[in-house]
Every structure is written in C-alpha cells, then in structure tokens.
Design an enzyme around this catalytic site. Structure first.
Site, mmCIF file in Angstrom:
data_model
loop_
_atom_site.group_PDB
_atom_site.id
_atom_site.type_symbol
_atom_site.label_atom_id
_atom_site.label_comp_id
_atom_site.label_asym_id
_atom_site.label_seq_id
_atom_site.Cartn_x
_atom_site.Cartn_y
_atom_site.Cartn_z
ATOM 1 N N GLU A 263 -22.373 -0.199 43.286
ATOM 2 C CA GLU A 263 -21.948 -1.104 44.363
ATOM 3 C C GLU A 263 -20.576 -1.666 43.992
ATOM 4 O OE1 GLU A 263 -24.845 -4.254 44.697
ATOM 5 O OE2 GLU A 263 -26.445 -2.895 44.141
ATOM 6 N N ASP B 75 -36.313 -0.805 43.120
ATOM 7 C CA ASP B 75 -35.031 -1.432 42.786
ATOM 8 C C ASP B 75 -34.694 -1.297 41.299
ATOM 9 O OD1 ASP B 75 -32.699 -2.866 43.187
ATOM 10 O OD2 ASP B 75 -33.697 -4.652 43.963
ATOM 11 N N GLU C 282 -25.646 -8.917 50.449
ATOM 12 C CA GLU C 282 -26.144 -9.775 49.374
ATOM 13 C C GLU C 282 -25.008 -10.339 48.531
ATOM 14 O OE1 GLU C 282 -28.693 -7.229 47.097
ATOM 15 O OE2 GLU C 282 -27.083 -6.597 45.773
ATOM 16 N N GLU D 282 -29.738 1.853 48.993
ATOM 17 C CA GLU D 282 -28.658 0.891 48.815
ATOM 18 C C GLU D 282 -27.449 1.706 48.329
ATOM 19 O OE1 GLU D 282 -28.134 -3.654 47.202
ATOM 20 O OE2 GLU D 282 -29.182 -2.237 45.920
#
Length: 663
Positions: free
Chosen positions: A174, A415, A470, A464
């Site tokens: 990310e 996750d 977030e 994701e």
C-alpha cells in the site's frame, strides 16, 4: 592466405553471430502493436505501438539450481503460431463477457522449455513453460525491461523503508505514487506492481503479472545509470517465526538462495505489458482477467457479491442508542438491523471478536455470541463475514473454515499477509480452494496486488493491496488522497478489484482535513465518495461509515446501497492519469456514471451515445456550490438526458459526480 582472402575470412567470422541470430515477429489482431523476439546468444523481445517504441530490446531468462539457464545460448526447435478469438464468461466482474482475442507464438527450445508470447490489441504478455522431469528449483527469473529514453513513471515503492531488499520484502503493498523518471527513482527501494511508464505522444505502458501460482510475485528495481527496470523476486522462506501484528503473522528470519521450488512441468506466471494511446483505455482493461487460469469452481450459484456494513473504520462509533457501543452483540445486532433495512447483504466482524494475541480463531471473546449473531442475521437476510489474521487462519485452516461454515458464516476477510514469496502465494491459493470447498467467500487484505485469482476461484471477491481510505484515520494534513484516487483507476485497478473501503459521510475540503482515528473523515466532497462506488471495481464493497451517520444521510445512503457491485458492461468515458476520470457501467437496464477530479475544479462533457435510442432520465448527485468550503455540500437532481447525449458536468476541487440513468 593472401590479404584479400584473410579479410574475407575475418568479415565472415564477424558476421556469423548475426547470421545465427533469429528474429520472430508477432502483431496484435488490429496490427497496431508489433513485437519482435530475437534469439541469439540470449532471448530478447521488443515492442512498438503504431511504429513508436514501447520497449527497447529486453533480455529474459530463468536460472535453475543446477546451473542451467533457460535463455542462454538458446537453440530453437520449433515455433508454433496461433490466432484466437473467443469469449470468456465473467460473472463477478466489470462486464459479463470478456473478449479474448490475440495472436500467439510459442517458441520451443532445446532443454525442454519454451516461451509463449501473446499479443492482444491492448498489450503483450509472455511466460516461460517447462517440461522437466520431477521437481525443479528456480534460482531466479531474470528480466531487464529497457527503454531508449528516460521516461517518467508512476511508481509505488514498498511501504517498508528498511535499508535492504531482504527486509523490504515484508510490506503491505500500500503506497501512493511518485511521478519520477526511471533513473531518478530510488534504486534502494523495491517498487510494487502494477507500474506505469509514460511514453512519447501521451502513450503509456503498464507493467504487471497474471496467473501467479506456486511462484513469488515480482517487484521492480530501477537503474540510476540507464532507463532500465529489473525484475526482483523474494527468495523462498527458510526460517519463519510467529510475530508481527498481534502475533498474527509469520516473519521470515532467513531465506533460501532460490526463489521457488516447483513442478518441473508447468507454466510460469505471465508478465504483462498493457499499452494505451489514451489514458482512459487503461481504466477498462481485461488483460489480467484473460490471462488467469479458468475457474476451478464448478458450482458458483452460492457466490453472492454485494455490500458490507463495516465496523472498524468508524471505530464502532454509534450514537443515539441505548447501549454501550463496541465489540459486543448489541452493537452488531444494530449493524445487522441497519443492513437489513437497507438491503445490504453482509455485516463484517473485524478485528477484536477473537481473543487477542492467541492466533486462534476458535477462541471468541465473551462479549460475542457468534451463533446468535449468525442466526439473527440469517433471519434478517444478512450474512456474517469474519475478519481473520493470517496465521490464526493458516495454522488451522481446514478446521476453522469448516467450523464457521457449519455455523452459517458466509466468508472471511483474511488480513496481514504482508508478503508475496512463494509460500504466501501458495497460501492464497489454498485459502481460496478450502473456502470454495466450504462455500465461503474471501476478501484478502494486507495482500499483494491481484493476479487473476478471482477468475480461477470466483469466491475470492476482493483484495486490498491498495492505499485505501483507512489511511485517513492517521495520515497528516499534508497527505494527498485525492490525487491518489484519480491515479489508481489507471494503474492498481488494472490488476483487478480493490477493497478501498469508501463511503465516508464526514467529508473535508483540502484545508479542513485532519486525522481523527475514532471519527475519521475523507478528503474531497460527498459526491466524490458516491462516485467511487461507480469508478472503483469492488464486487465485495464496504460501507465504511457507521449506521448512525448513514441514517442521517438518507439520499446518499440510498444511492450507495443501490449501486451494483458487479456489472454487465463498462465504458471508460474520459480521463487523464492523476488528474480526473469518468466512467459508465451498466447493470440490467440501468447505467451508472461516476467522475472524479483531483484538487483542480473541472468541467467535462461526457458522451453518452452508448445509451442508444430512447428517452432516459438521469438521477444525479453533483457538488454543491459551496462544496469547495463545506465538502458535504451536494445537490440531487432528476433530469432528462439530453437528446444529443452530451452530458455537461462540473466538479469542485477534490470533487465528484455520480448518477443513475434509466429509461
């Protein structure tokens, strides 16, 4: 030997390597893309688009542990060419049917291996194929992607700033993008895929991979001396130990001196190069989906995409209720009631429902009665999804999945994988398979980019691997999510769906944003949040805010819950990377239109000629006149679609536009 004879002999010797070199040409079905494969001392390929260079000659090879290099001194045995034109049914995708048209050259070499090149109208893909006995160990798959100019790029580094690649392999995939030329990128940092290169005349090439199975994912690393991108893969884990976030991860303490141990007879991952003449083409690309292995799930009737009422982003912050909100049954029954009243298919129990630090999904905290919640949801037509930390899930996978499937849970959000070495890639496939066998959905978080697994196992609905909303729970005021929003549709989304987790009802203009963990806000306008449900591909899509806020915003909530999450058709209307995007998607008889801009206010004229004949109404949400100051300002209107099918829209800084079109 006389001087003339000697000179002739020297010329002959000098020309022998060139004479031994073989060239193979391949073109796209529309003849715009041209690839040349050159086999000499090594194997190289190059690519042009309408005569202009996309890739300069680039060498590729694969090194095995026994020292054999597939691609060194190659000897061609045969070349088989083929042309394919077919259709792929794609039930949980951005279109119901994908056109699969390409020209292919499979070049077989001495040593029981081949390389398959495919050229689509949208780009090039190649993969190694081996036919070796038993198992093999791959030391490395080498690739140097060369460019004749030092083009600018949109590159995302790993979000681990450690000083060595060895430590950088552990990351959540990310990151926002930097817009730098190839040689100016930081060559001490790994870069994640997809990776975009800006070519001449507005053309682009986006690099990624597909059908990543039993092999590590690919990173890129640049050269500071020449415009070249080198493939890097995480070596195979040798020693792992439990640790990381709440002891839910396996941390690699030592790695092997190879990247994969695998079957000797197999096809390796596709390396994918999507080429566009117009940026909007990147926002509607099917390359990864096409190249993925076909579905291994015969009965898909039980797979139900949809929306999810989510708890974690809004920190379980209900108000106007007569119970203490938190991780307890009363709170989740409230979420279920909200979901049921609005036709939302699922409620998720995110981290906190299982006993902390135990990495054991069968230990449930006393405040939660899962069976009661599952039964309560079932009675109200709402399914329950459970958050799962990677190691808690992986260590007892079959037992955990069967236990919760028997209870009536509908799926898992898995996750904190945070790796893409071969062992983690194998875990992703195994989790998809075991969940499919038990009719459970999967949403992968803390995971590498999609590579087509959602086609192979259609119960995998989302990923994701995106720098989602977030981040605004904790990022500083200087953070720029708005520009990222109009960059990812052209790069990250090309790989597949993304669980960005949008839907904020607290919205902030550029100068009003600040991080608030328990009552977070978005950057940009309310209409921007609505439009992301049309723009961002997400078959399993969160409503990130809390039910209390949604119930105060009836019009916006109604639009969000009614936007489909899978589509029959997609049309990319307009756009430019990092500036703006506009798209239309159809489900049933209705079309939805979404548009986003960066921090620049923008006016666009959208061509709606795809509607065809007939009279249409448009229900639209547009930025209010004061949306640049109060980002929640919007206006809803219902109008007739202009007869000339030209739709003029206006967006505030950080703004958006969302609409439903119906007959």
């Amino acid at each position: 030997m006389n001087v003339k004879a000697l000179l002739f002999f020297c010329v002959l010797l000098g020309s022998m390597p060139a004479m031994a070199q073989k060239n193979y040409n391949l073109q796209s079905p529309d003849k715009v893309l041209q690839a040349q494969i050159t086999v000499g001392d090594d194997i190289q390929f190059s690519l042009t688009h309408d005569g202009s260079e996309v890739l300069a000659p680039s060498s590729i090879s694969m090194t095995l542990q026994d020292g054999e290099v597939l691609g060194a001194k190659p000897k061609v045995l045969k070349v088989v060419k083929a042309s394919v034109d077919k259709e792929i049914l794609s039930p949980f995708y951005k279109k119901s049917v994908v056109k699969d048209e390409y020209n292919e050259a499979a070049i077989s070499f001495a040593g029981n291996y081949s390389i398959v090149f495919r050229l689509y109208n949208e780009g090039l893909a190649y993969r190694f194929v081996t036919k070796k006995k038993g198992d093999i160990i791959v030391v490395g798959e080498e690739a140097e992607y060369n460019f004749s100019k030092d083009h600018k790029t949109f590159a995302a580094y790993v979000n681990n700033k450690a000083e060595t690649f060895e430590k950088q392999y552990f990351n959540s995939f990310e990151q926002p993008y930097v817009n730098e030329s190839i040689t100016k990128l930081n060559n001490q940092r790994l870069m994640i895929l997809p990776f975009l290169v800006e070519l001449d005349n507005g053309k682009k090439v986006c690099i990624t991979e597909a059908d990543l199975e039993e092999f590590p994912g690919m990173f890129l690393n640049n050269s500071a001396d020449k415009p070249c991108l080198k493939a890097i893969h995480a070596p195979y884990p040798k020693i792992e130990e439990q640790g990381g976030h709440n002891r839910l991860q396996m941390l690699v303490k030592e790695r092997e001196n190879f990247i994969a141990k695998t079957k000797g007879t197999r096809s390796f991952p596709w390396r994918v190069f999507t080429v566009s003449a117009d940026d909007k083409e990147l926002a509607d690309c099917d390359m990864v989906y096409r190249l993925a292995s076909p579905s291994k799930v015969s009965d898909i009737s039980w797979i139900k995409p949809g929306k999810v009422a989510w708890d974690w982003w809004n920190d379980w912050n209900l108000y106007g209720v007569d119970f203490r909100a938190g991780i307890n049954n009363e709170t989740y029954k409230y979420y279920i009631d909200f979901a049921s009243a609005h036709g939302i298919e699922y409620v998720i129990l995110d981290e906190g429902w299982a006993v902390n630090l135990q990495a054991d999904m069968l230990q449930v905290i006393p405040e939660i009665n899962l069976q009661e919640l599952v039964d309560y949801g079932k009675a109200k037509n709402v399914g329950i999804i459970l958050w799962a930390g990677y190691w808690a899930f992986a260590r007892d996978m079959e037992n955990v999945v069967k236990h919760y499937a028997d209870m009536g849970v509908k799926g898992f959000k898995i996750d904190f994988l945070d790796r893409d070495d071969q062992k983690m890639v194998e875990f992703v496939y195994k989790a998809a398979k075991v969940c499919a066998e038990n009719k459970m959905l999967v949403d992968f978080h803390g995971v590498f980019k999609p590579t087509g697994l959602q086609r192979t196992y259609p119960n995998v609905l989302n990923y994701e691997g995106v720098n989602g909303l977030e981040q605004l729970k904790w990022s500083p005021e200087s953070y720029d999510m708005v520009t990222y929003d109009v960059t990812i549709p052209y790069i990250r989304m090309m790989a597949g769906p993304m669980d960005y987790t949008q839907g904020a009802m607290r919205n902030a203009s550029r100068w009003n944003y600040r991080p608030v963990n328990s009552e977070p806000m978005s950057q940009g306008t309310r209409c921007r949040q609505l439009a992301t449900y049309v723009i961002f591909e997400s078959p399993f899509n969160m409503l990130c805010d809390n039910p209390s806020n949604y119930m105060r915003e009836k019009e916006c909530t109604e639009f969000i819950v009614n936007v489909p999450t899978v589509w029959d058709e997609t049309v990319s209307l307009d756009g430019k990377v990092a500036e703006y995007i506009a798209m239309a998607r159809k489900y049933g008889d209705d079309w939805y239109v979404g548009a986003l801009t960066n921090w620049e206010p923008r006016e666009l004229t959208l061509d709606l000629s795809f509607l065809g004949e007939g009279n249409y109404k448009i229900e639209l949400f547009k930025d209010g006149i004061n949306a640049d100051r109060a980002a929640c300002d919007y206006k809803k209107e219902v109008l007739s679609v202009p007869a000339d099918r030209k739709l003029n829209i206006k967006m505030a800084p950080g703004g958006g536009y969302a609409a439903r079109i119906y007959k």
